[in-house]
Design a protein around this motif. Structure first.
Motif, PDB file in Angstrom:
ATOM      1  N   VAL A 184      30.390  56.100  10.222  1.00 23.95           N
ATOM      2  CA  VAL A 184      31.211  55.069  10.855  1.00 23.95           C
ATOM      3  C   VAL A 184      31.408  53.897   9.908  1.00 23.95           C
ATOM      4  N   ARG A 185      30.323  53.457   9.249  1.00 19.00           N
ATOM      5  CA  ARG A 185      30.448  52.344   8.312  1.00 19.00           C
ATOM      6  C   ARG A 185      31.359  52.720   7.151  1.00 19.00           C
ATOM      7  N   ALA A 186      31.214  53.945   6.643  1.00 15.94           N
ATOM      8  CA  ALA A 186      32.069  54.392   5.543  1.00 15.94           C
ATOM      9  C   ALA A 186      33.541  54.370   5.942  1.00 15.94           C
ATOM     10  N   ALA A 187      33.839  54.836   7.153  1.00 16.52           N
ATOM     11  CA  ALA A 187      35.224  54.837   7.627  1.00 16.52           C
ATOM     12  C   ALA A 187      35.745  53.416   7.789  1.00 16.52           C
ATOM     13  N   ALA A 188      34.896  52.524   8.300  1.00 16.29           N
ATOM     14  CA  ALA A 188      35.310  51.130   8.492  1.00 16.29           C
ATOM     15  C   ALA A 188      35.607  50.464   7.154  1.00 16.29           C
ATOM     16  N   LEU A 189      34.714  50.644   6.187  1.00 17.89           N
ATOM     17  CA  LEU A 189      34.911  50.013   4.884  1.00 17.89           C
ATOM     18  C   LEU A 189      36.147  50.566   4.172  1.00 17.89           C
ATOM     19  N   SER A 190      36.356  51.868   4.277  1.00 16.92           N
ATOM     20  CA  SER A 190      37.525  52.464   3.621  1.00 16.92           C
ATOM     21  C   SER A 190      38.824  52.025   4.287  1.00 16.92           C
ATOM     22  N   SER A 191      38.746  51.564   5.529  1.00 17.67           N
ATOM     23  CA  SER A 191      39.931  51.099   6.249  1.00 17.67           C
ATOM     24  C   SER A 191      40.311  49.664   5.891  1.00 17.67           C
ATOM     25  N   CYS A 192      39.411  48.955   5.208  1.00 16.90           N
ATOM     26  CA  CYS A 192      39.594  47.519   4.974  1.00 16.90           C
ATOM     27  C   CYS A 192      40.266  47.231   3.632  1.00 16.90           C
ATOM     28  N   ASP A 193      41.091  46.212   3.621  1.00 15.47           N
ATOM     29  CA  ASP A 193      41.610  45.685   2.365  1.00 15.47           C
ATOM     30  C   ASP A 193      40.551  44.816   1.693  1.00 15.47           C
ATOM     31  N   LEU A 194      39.802  44.081   2.499  1.00 16.31           N
ATOM     32  CA  LEU A 194      38.788  43.169   1.989  1.00 16.31           C
ATOM     33  C   LEU A 194      37.545  43.256   2.861  1.00 16.31           C
ATOM     34  N   ALA A 195      36.378  43.317   2.218  1.00 12.55           N
ATOM     35  CA  ALA A 195      35.104  43.238   2.937  1.00 12.55           C
ATOM     36  C   ALA A 195      34.494  41.862   2.675  1.00 12.55           C
ATOM     37  N   VAL A 196      33.917  41.272   3.709  1.00 12.33           N
ATOM     38  CA  VAL A 196      33.263  39.975   3.585  1.00 12.33           C
ATOM     39  C   VAL A 196      31.786  40.162   3.893  1.00 12.33           C
ATOM     40  N   LEU A 197      30.948  39.907   2.905  1.00 11.83           N
ATOM     41  CA  LEU A 197      29.504  40.016   3.069  1.00 11.83           C
ATOM     42  C   LEU A 197      28.938  38.625   3.302  1.00 11.83           C
ATOM     43  N   ILE A 198      28.163  38.468   4.381  1.00 12.04           N
ATOM     44  CA  ILE A 198      27.589  37.176   4.728  1.00 12.04           C
ATOM     45  C   ILE A 198      26.083  37.234   4.546  1.00 12.04           C
ATOM     46  N   THR A 199      25.542  36.264   3.823  1.00 14.32           N
ATOM     47  CA  THR A 199      24.092  36.200   3.632  1.00 14.32           C
ATOM     48  C   THR A 199      23.602  34.766   3.718  1.00 14.32           C
ATOM     49  N   PRO A 200      22.483  34.543   4.400  1.00 13.25           N
ATOM     50  CA  PRO A 200      21.853  33.221   4.360  1.00 13.25           C
ATOM     51  C   PRO A 200      21.290  32.960   2.962  1.00 13.25           C
ATOM     52  N   ALA A 201      21.179  31.692   2.617  1.00 12.56           N
ATOM     53  CA  ALA A 201      20.655  31.311   1.306  1.00 12.56           C
ATOM     54  C   ALA A 201      19.132  31.279   1.350  1.00 12.56           C
ATOM     55  N   GLU A 202      18.547  32.451   1.539  1.00 11.12           N
ATOM     56  CA  GLU A 202      17.092  32.595   1.561  1.00 11.12           C
ATOM     57  C   GLU A 202      16.727  33.786   0.683  1.00 11.12           C
ATOM     58  N   VAL A 203      15.586  33.684   0.010  1.00 11.15           N
ATOM     59  CA  VAL A 203      15.216  34.722  -0.954  1.00 11.15           C
ATOM     60  C   VAL A 203      15.153  36.095  -0.301  1.00 11.15           C
TER      61      VAL A 203
END
Length: 241
Positions: A133-152
């Motif tokens: 499912v994740r692979a299909a979702a990512l392949s469907s996207c023009d742009l992926a946005v990865l969100i991460t907190p600024a913690e080690v």
């Protein structure tokens, strides 16, 4: 008919706020598409089988319309207008929420995302862990946005996610950047370009559900930057095809 941008949002770790930002993006996209005087329209697709349902997050779980367990595709083309009208509406956003984890189907997801993009911008809330499912979702996207907190620890977890993403089609958003771990440094560690920083926004934690009209100006500006970047990436891909 020209397709609108499709944007995937995923978290680098638990609690990063990816689902909330995905909803903000969809709300801003709908507002932008309606700025010329017509009713705005965007799509928000829940691609996380164990998220608890985006409709619950948005406070529209009682709204009439189809959820994933009611999706039935029997071949042929999918009419974008029919798709839009059969889904629950939230602030001019058509929402396809998960109500049964086993209902998510990669082939159906790809078809729905493609059809929705013919009617308006599409935002996909994507799970962190690898799956068809994740692979299909990512392949469907023009742009992926990865969100991460600024913690080690969060950045360490995000590195494993970033390793599977195409840096040419991925933007990094950092939450709570500090002098000890600035956003630029996090981008270097993950090998991704930083698009912006996401601050705390009380409006995203309202008990009655998220209301995009109450989102802080800085959050809306970041959402607009993501939408512009997605449109640029989509145009480059069309030109290269």
């Amino acid at each position: 008919m020209t397709a609108h941008p499709r944007i995937g949002v995923l978290a680098g770790c638990g609690g990063a706020g990816a689902s909330v930002f995905a909803a903000v993006l969809a709300g801003c996209a709908a507002a932008r598409s309606g700025s010329a005087g017509s009713a705005g329209q965007a799509f928000l697709i829940d691609c996380d089988p164990v998220s608890g349902g985006l409709d619950v997050l948005l406070g529209c779980e009682r709204a009439a319309g189809s959820r994933w367990s009611q999706v039935r595709l029997r071949g042929g083309g999918l009419d974008p207008a029919v798709l839009r009208d059969c889904l629950p509406s939230w602030h001019q956003v058509s929402v396809l929420a998960v109500d049964a984890p086993q209902a998510l189907d990669p082939a159906a997801l790809s078809q729905i995302a493609a059809a929705a993009a013919l009617a308006g911008p599409v935002v996909l809330d994507i799970a962190r862990w690898p799956s068809p499912v994740r692979a299909a979702a990512l392949s469907s996207c023009d742009l992926a946005v990865l969100i991460t907190p600024a913690e080690v620890r969060a950045v360490t977890a995000a590195a494993a996610i970033a390793a599977d993403l195409d840096p040419e089609r991925t933007a990094l958003v950092v939450r709570g950047a500090a002098a000890s771990l600035p956003a630029g440094r996090i981008g270097e560690l993950l090998g991704l370009a930083v698009l912006g920083e996401l601050g705390h926004d009380p409006a995203s934690r309202r008990p009655a559900g998220l209301d995009p009209r109450r989102i802080r100006r800085g959050t809306r500006q970041l959402a607009e930057a993501v939408l512009r970047r997605a449109a640029e990436v989509a145009l480059r891909q069309v030109a290269a095809a």
